[in-house]
Enzyme design. Structure first.
Site, PDB file in Angstrom:
ATOM      1  N   LYS A  13     -23.915  -4.730   1.870  1.00  0.00           N
ATOM      2  CA  LYS A  13     -24.959  -3.721   1.310  1.00  0.00           C
ATOM      3  C   LYS A  13     -25.960  -5.067   0.625  1.00  0.00           C
ATOM      4  O   LYS A  13     -27.173  -4.597   0.837  1.00  0.00           O
ATOM      5  CB  LYS A  13     -24.614  -2.942   0.203  1.00  0.00           C
ATOM      6  CG  LYS A  13     -23.785  -1.875   0.544  1.00  0.00           C
ATOM      7  CD  LYS A  13     -23.365  -0.738  -0.635  1.00  0.00           C
ATOM      8  CE  LYS A  13     -22.859  -1.298  -1.807  1.00  0.00           C
ATOM      9  NZ  LYS A  13     -21.230  -1.865  -1.613  1.00  0.00           N
ATOM     10  N   ARG A  88     -22.828   5.698  -8.292  1.00  0.00           N
ATOM     11  CA  ARG A  88     -21.477   5.624  -7.982  1.00  0.00           C
ATOM     12  C   ARG A  88     -20.379   6.853  -8.351  1.00  0.00           C
ATOM     13  O   ARG A  88     -19.256   7.147  -7.941  1.00  0.00           O
ATOM     14  CB  ARG A  88     -20.651   4.422  -8.465  1.00  0.00           C
ATOM     15  CG  ARG A  88     -20.898   3.062  -7.500  1.00  0.00           C
ATOM     16  CD  ARG A  88     -20.417   1.883  -8.194  1.00  0.00           C
ATOM     17  NE  ARG A  88     -19.645   0.813  -7.459  1.00  0.00           N
ATOM     18  CZ  ARG A  88     -20.231  -0.208  -7.214  1.00  0.00           C
ATOM     19  NH1 ARG A  88     -21.424  -0.599  -7.338  1.00  0.00           N
ATOM     20  NH2 ARG A  88     -19.543  -1.112  -6.554  1.00  0.00           N
ATOM     21  N   ARG A 127     -15.126 -14.002   0.688  1.00  0.00           N
ATOM     22  CA  ARG A 127     -16.289 -14.293  -0.378  1.00  0.00           C
ATOM     23  C   ARG A 127     -15.733 -14.594  -1.729  1.00  0.00           C
ATOM     24  O   ARG A 127     -16.366 -15.407  -2.228  1.00  0.00           O
ATOM     25  CB  ARG A 127     -16.909 -12.733  -0.337  1.00  0.00           C
ATOM     26  CG  ARG A 127     -18.365 -13.010  -1.337  1.00  0.00           C
ATOM     27  CD  ARG A 127     -19.113 -11.724  -1.405  1.00  0.00           C
ATOM     28  NE  ARG A 127     -18.501 -10.600  -2.199  1.00  0.00           N
ATOM     29  CZ  ARG A 127     -18.784  -9.400  -2.146  1.00  0.00           C
ATOM     30  NH1 ARG A 127     -19.896  -9.009  -1.699  1.00  0.00           N
ATOM     31  NH2 ARG A 127     -18.166  -8.537  -2.847  1.00  0.00           N
ATOM     32  N   ARG A 133     -15.796 -15.518  -7.132  1.00  0.00           N
ATOM     33  CA  ARG A 133     -16.138 -14.487  -7.743  1.00  0.00           C
ATOM     34  C   ARG A 133     -14.591 -13.493  -8.226  1.00  0.00           C
ATOM     35  O   ARG A 133     -13.775 -13.380  -7.373  1.00  0.00           O
ATOM     36  CB  ARG A 133     -16.742 -13.250  -6.611  1.00  0.00           C
ATOM     37  CG  ARG A 133     -18.362 -13.082  -6.842  1.00  0.00           C
ATOM     38  CD  ARG A 133     -18.912 -12.259  -5.848  1.00  0.00           C
ATOM     39  NE  ARG A 133     -18.414 -10.911  -6.274  1.00  0.00           N
ATOM     40  CZ  ARG A 133     -19.194  -9.827  -5.958  1.00  0.00           C
ATOM     41  NH1 ARG A 133     -20.214  -9.922  -5.337  1.00  0.00           N
ATOM     42  NH2 ARG A 133     -18.659  -8.469  -6.324  1.00  0.00           N
ATOM     43  N   ARG A 144     -10.772  -1.577  -6.211  1.00  0.00           N
ATOM     44  CA  ARG A 144     -12.164  -1.214  -6.068  1.00  0.00           C
ATOM     45  C   ARG A 144     -12.318  -0.224  -4.750  1.00  0.00           C
ATOM     46  O   ARG A 144     -13.147   0.607  -4.837  1.00  0.00           O
ATOM     47  CB  ARG A 144     -13.020  -2.489  -5.894  1.00  0.00           C
ATOM     48  CG  ARG A 144     -13.120  -3.437  -6.918  1.00  0.00           C
ATOM     49  CD  ARG A 144     -13.762  -4.812  -6.750  1.00  0.00           C
ATOM     50  NE  ARG A 144     -15.181  -4.516  -6.634  1.00  0.00           N
ATOM     51  CZ  ARG A 144     -15.646  -5.468  -5.932  1.00  0.00           C
ATOM     52  NH1 ARG A 144     -15.188  -6.283  -5.129  1.00  0.00           N
ATOM     53  NH2 ARG A 144     -17.068  -5.250  -5.854  1.00  0.00           N
TER      54      ARG A 144
HETATM   55  P1  AMP Z   1     -20.849  -4.318  -6.994  1.00  0.00           P
HETATM   56  O1  AMP Z   1     -21.270  -5.691  -6.865  1.00  0.00           O
HETATM   57  O2  AMP Z   1     -21.842  -3.519  -6.776  1.00  0.00           O
HETATM   58  O3  AMP Z   1     -19.512  -4.085  -5.900  1.00  0.00           O
HETATM   59  O4  AMP Z   1     -20.238  -4.267  -8.477  1.00  0.00           O
HETATM   60  C1  AMP Z   1     -19.303  -4.857  -9.057  1.00  0.00           C
HETATM   61  C2  AMP Z   1     -18.545  -4.144 -10.107  1.00  0.00           C
HETATM   62  O5  AMP Z   1     -19.605  -3.920 -11.047  1.00  0.00           O
HETATM   63  C3  AMP Z   1     -17.826  -2.896  -9.977  1.00  0.00           C
HETATM   64  O6  AMP Z   1     -16.624  -2.680  -9.479  1.00  0.00           O
HETATM   65  C4  AMP Z   1     -18.083  -2.099 -11.359  1.00  0.00           C
HETATM   66  O7  AMP Z   1     -17.053  -2.560 -12.136  1.00  0.00           O
HETATM   67  C5  AMP Z   1     -19.380  -2.668 -11.839  1.00  0.00           C
HETATM   68  N1  AMP Z   1     -20.605  -1.451 -11.310  1.00  0.00           N
HETATM   69  C6  AMP Z   1     -21.346  -2.009 -10.443  1.00  0.00           C
HETATM   70  N2  AMP Z   1     -22.221  -0.785 -10.418  1.00  0.00           N
HETATM   71  C7  AMP Z   1     -21.671   0.118 -10.951  1.00  0.00           C
HETATM   72  C8  AMP Z   1     -22.123   1.511 -11.159  1.00  0.00           C
HETATM   73  N3  AMP Z   1     -22.942   2.221 -10.589  1.00  0.00           N
HETATM   74  N4  AMP Z   1     -21.131   2.337 -12.050  1.00  0.00           N
HETATM   75  C9  AMP Z   1     -20.249   1.789 -12.661  1.00  0.00           C
HETATM   76  N5  AMP Z   1     -19.906   0.383 -12.591  1.00  0.00           N
HETATM   77  C10 AMP Z   1     -20.697  -0.370 -11.590  1.00  0.00           C
END
Ligand code: AMP
Length: 187
Positions: A13, A88, A127, A133, A144
């Site tokens: 994404k 989400r 990654r 990360r 996740r």
């Molecule tokens: P991402 O990089 O989008 O996969 O997000 C990494 C982490 O950030 C997720 O595993 C959550 O802990 C937090 N996070 C990101 N976006 C959200 C969201 N919309 N709602 C809640 N937690 C989020």
């Protein structure tokens, strides 16, 4: 153009969002990036998010909703935006609808990037090594993906019902997927 890009962690994404954002001249707003920046700077938001983030859990809706509400008031988001990683949860879907409705706006299209789960696990492990990360250990990746399947995948049905969901096969090279997204957005 007001767009969402959805799909499991590791579907690509973020990479695709960068080129969509350039093509349509709209900001790419990633809640994950906002949390990472804040954690790096150790801001109060970063410290609040960290405990959830590190376990692969969602940051509470009221925290996440607040940062998105603020970010959407910036000048660059006036004529459109691409939200990546938000909404989400159903609460976030409803919240986003409400803040957009205040300005008679709504989401026009939702891109769902589909991908095979074993491919995703492999990508995320790679990654984590490349980018350091810390959220991407095998245990956290699995968590996740589980959280995505139980809390976020069901939201796609809502956007499907509204007739704005466009599925894009995320398998293949970055440029192949980019082409598929371009035609999905043109249709
Ligand atoms: P991402 O990089 O989008 O996969 O997000 C990494 C982490 O950030 C997720 O595993 C959550 O802990 C937090 N996070 C990101 N976006 C959200 C969201 N919309 N709602 C809640 N937690 C989020």
């Amino acid at each position: 153009m007001r767009l969402l890009i959805m799909g499991p962690p590791g579907a690509g994404k973020g990479t695709q969002a960068v080129s969509i954002s350039k093509t349509f001249n709209i900001p790419h707003i990633s809640t994950g990036d906002i949390f990472r920046e804040n954690m790096k700077k150790e801001t109060p938001l970063g410290l609040e998010a960290k405990a959830f983030y590190d376990q692969g859990l969602y940051v509470p809706d009221e925290v996440t909703n607040r940062i998105v509400e603020d970010r959407l008031t910036w000048d660059d988001a006036k004529n459109g935006f691409l939200l990546d990683g938000y909404p989400r949860t159903i609460d976030q879907v409803n919240f986003l609808d409400q803040i957009l409705a205040k300005n008679s706006q709504k989401i026009e299209k939702v891109l769902e990037i589909t991908i095979d789960i074993p491919v995703v696990v492999e990508r995320l492990l790679k990654r984590s090594q490349e980018q350091g990360r810390i959220d991407d250990t095998k245990e956290v990746i699995t968590k996740r993906l589980d959280v995505y399947a139980s809390s976020t995948a069901p939201l796609l049905a809502e956007y499907q019902k509204r007739g704005i969901l466009q599925k894009v096969d995320g398998m293949g090279s970055v440029s192949e997927v980019e082409e598929k997204i371009k035609s999905a957005l043109a249709s």
